[in-house]
Structure formats: structure tokens, C-alpha cells
Scaffold this active site. Structure first.
Site, PDB file in Angstrom:
ATOM      1  N   GLN A 193       0.803  -1.215   0.000  1.00 61.92           N
ATOM      2  CA  GLN A 193       0.000   0.000   0.000  1.00 61.92           C
ATOM      3  C   GLN A 193       0.835   1.264   0.000  1.00 61.92           C
ATOM      4  O   GLN A 193       0.317   2.352  -0.276  1.00 61.92           O
ATOM      5  CB  GLN A 193      -0.929   0.007   1.211  1.00 61.92           C
ATOM      6  N   CYS A 217      -5.113   0.623   3.769  1.00 66.61           N
ATOM      7  CA  CYS A 217      -5.160  -0.783   4.160  1.00 66.61           C
ATOM      8  C   CYS A 217      -6.553  -1.366   3.981  1.00 66.61           C
ATOM      9  O   CYS A 217      -6.719  -2.520   3.557  1.00 66.61           O
ATOM     10  CB  CYS A 217      -4.697  -0.946   5.599  1.00 66.61           C
ATOM     11  N   HIS A 219      -6.115  -1.162  11.626  1.00 67.24           N
ATOM     12  CA  HIS A 219      -5.501  -1.648  10.389  1.00 67.24           C
ATOM     13  C   HIS A 219      -6.359  -2.750   9.778  1.00 67.24           C
ATOM     14  O   HIS A 219      -6.774  -3.691  10.466  1.00 67.24           O
ATOM     15  CB  HIS A 219      -4.108  -2.187  10.703  1.00 67.24           C
ATOM     16  N   ASN A 278      -0.918  -9.308   4.937  1.00 63.17           N
ATOM     17  CA  ASN A 278      -0.796  -7.866   5.131  1.00 63.17           C
ATOM     18  C   ASN A 278      -0.587  -7.184   3.779  1.00 63.17           C
ATOM     19  O   ASN A 278      -0.420  -7.861   2.751  1.00 63.17           O
ATOM     20  CB  ASN A 278       0.378  -7.572   6.076  1.00 63.17           C
TER      21      ASN A 278
END
Length: 313
Positions: A118, A124, A259, A280
Site C-alpha cells: 500500500q 489498508c 488496520h 498484510n
């Protein structure tokens, strides 16, 4: 005279100095001034202490270490944590969790795209959203495609999202119900806010509706993961997550959600017990090839059981 040489002259080199110089070289860091170099050096050394303390604590079942973020300030890291916590409306569907498989991993079933990055943008939530839509569409159609986060950043503000300043996966699902996602190749990621340039005829990633997972239940999140990858929110502003290098996080990360990430399965570790496999969006060099294992116990590790949801096709 180069920056490193100018800093080293007239001072005794410590072990931490040598580690920092190696860090700068390994990660290709470049600082414009000696002052910036020294500023980053101090952050790095402070984080080294935190890393050593974490790894020395026997209560921790995961490890942390140096990565590309070890010279970043807390403020810089917070810019990437763009999940905006909001009270769920309770769109819950109680799933049958009586016959769960011992393990699930959608990466082995061609339902998870490669790890994305990102950048320095609080998007996110958009990456978490595209990940779950990519998985659901791959399961439905048999074809895995990468969808556009930038479309969500640029075009979903009327649904409550704020681009690089944060958003919610549920809000993004609501937007996609009205505007199918373009492919990543057609609407590329820029890591900054932009004007919406959506072309409806190119939309391919669909969402009919979405379900929120019943909170605080490891079994319900596992049951959802038996269906498809699931968008989850966690707290990611602690060393346990930011510096993660292996094992299963079972402590040290809190439950204040900030997040958005993607749960892609679950399994069991002989020492740490059950865990969720989480993708992630900080690039493949973070964590273990871009992934982290988060404990699946009833203690709601990192807040992972608090606000999970997944799209329906």
C-alpha cells in the site's frame, strides 16, 4: 565526504552503529542530510532495544526483528494504519461451526493474489477489501484476478471512505454492490488520492452483499474462513506486529483496531496453539513473505475477532 563517513569520524563506533550502517545498505536507505541520518539512526537504535526486549520475553510466542520500517517514527507508521473503527450494524449470519476442518489455507486453492504494497497511504482497508473480493470471485468462477484498490481510494468517498486517510471494508463492500471493481491492470495503484476515473464497462469484481462475522468467536471466524478469505481489522501499531518475523502472535499487540488486513486461513502450532493466517499489505519483504500468524484463542489477539466481514457473490 559521504554521510556515513562524516558521522563516523570523531566518534567511537558502537555495535548498534554497525547494525545501522548494515541496515542502511541492506534496505537501500538514502538520507539527504547528516541530521536526517542521525535522526533515523536514533529511531533505529531505540527500536533495536524494543526488539531485543520483546524477543527476550518468554511470554511471547512470536519473534520480531529489523525490517524496512525500523527507522520510521510512530507517526509515519500510523499513516499506513487507515482502518477507521466504527460500530458494526450487526449484519451477522450465524454459521455452522460444528464440523470445522483442522486447517484451511486459501493460498493453496488459488484464491489469494500475491502480496501487495500500500505504500505510505492509509489504504489498508482497500487492500483488505480487494483481497476478500478476489477470493470470493476466484472461488465462484475458478479464475483468480487482482482488483483495483485505487478505484476504492478514488471513488468510494460517498460511502464514508476517505482514501489515503482511511476507511472501512464494509463501506467498500457497499460501494462495490453498485460499482464492480476494475482489474488492477486497468486502474493501477498510485498510493495517493486521485480523481475517480471508473469505467463501468471494465468492472469485473462483484459483490452482491456482505456478512459480518459474529464477534469474539474463534469458531465463527473459522467457519467464515471455510467459505472464503475474510476481511479483518486488527491493532497494528505495536512492535509485536510491526516488527513481526515469525511464530504466532499471542501477546503484545492490543485490541484498538487501526488496520485492515485479510485472513486467508487457519491452522495449529504445536507451541502456540490455533492461529489465523493473515495477509498484510506492506509488501512481501515484511513479516514472513508478507504474512503473519495471529493467535486464534478466545482472548481476541490483536482484536482479530472484533470486526470481520466477507462479501457474497
Amino acid at each position: 565526504m559521504n554521510t556515513i563517513a562524516s558521522v563516523a569520524i570523531g566518534s567511537l563506533m558502537t555495535a548498534a552503529d554497525y547494525q545501522y550502517f548494515d541496515y542502511v545498505s541492506t534496505f537501500g536507505k538514502s538520507y539527504g542530510t547528516v541530521a536526517e541520518f542521525n535522526f533515523r539512526s536514533n529511531i533505529f537504535k531505540n527500536n533495536l532495544v524494543k526488539i531485543e526486549e520483546f524477543n527476550a520475553d518468554p511470554v511471547n510466542t512470536s519473534t520480531v526483528g529489523v525490517n524496512m520500517f525500523t527507522d520510521r517514527t510512530e507517526a509515519e507508521m500510523k499513516k499506513m494504519n487507515g482502518y477507521k473503527a466504527a460500530e458494526k450494524q450487526g449484519n451477522y449470519t450465524i454459521l455452522d461451526d460444528s464440523t470445522l476442518a483442522d486447517a484451511v489455507d486459501w493460498r493453496t486453492k488459488n484464491a489469494v493474489t500475491p502480496v501487495k504494497n500500500q505504500g505510505q497511504c492509509g489504504s489498508c482497508w482497500a487492500f483488505s477489501t480487494t483481497g476478500s473480493v478476489e477470493g470470493a470471485m476466484a472461488i465462484k468462477t475458478g479464475t483468480l484476478q487482482s482488483y483495483s484498490e485505487q478505484q476504492l481510494v478514488d471513488c468510494s468517498s460517498s460511502y464514508g471512505n476517505m482514501g489515503c486517510n482511511g476507511g472501512l471494508m464494509d463501506n467498500a463492500f457497499k460501494y462495490i454492490e453498485t460499482a464492480s471493481l476494475e482489474l488492477e491492470a486497468d486502474y493501477g495503484y498510485t498510493a495517493r488520492d486521485g480523481s475517480c476515473s471508473y469505467v463501468a464497462s471494465k468492472g469485473q469484481g462483484k459483490v452482491v452483499s456482505y456478512n459480518d462475522v459474529s464477534p469474539n468467536s474463534p469458531a465463527q471466524l473459522k467457519a467464515a474462513l471455510a467459505i472464503s478469505p475474510v476481511s479483518v481489522a486488527i491493532e497494528a501499531d505495536q512492535m509485536a506486529f510491526q516488527g513481526y518475523t515469525g511464530g504466532v502472535i499471542t501477546s503484545g499487540c492490543g485490541t484498538s483496531l487501526d488496520h485492515g488486513v485479510l485472513a486467508v486461513g487457519y491452522g495449529t502450532d504445536a507451541t502456540a496453539g490455533d492461529y489465523f493466517i493473515v495477509k498484510n499489505s506492506w509488501g512481501a519483504s515484511w513479516g514472513v513473505n508478507g504474512y503473519v500468524n495471529i493467535g486464534a484463542g478466545s482472548s481476541n489477539v490483536c482484536g482479530i475477532l472484533s470486526a470481520a466481514s466477507y462479501p457474497t457473490e
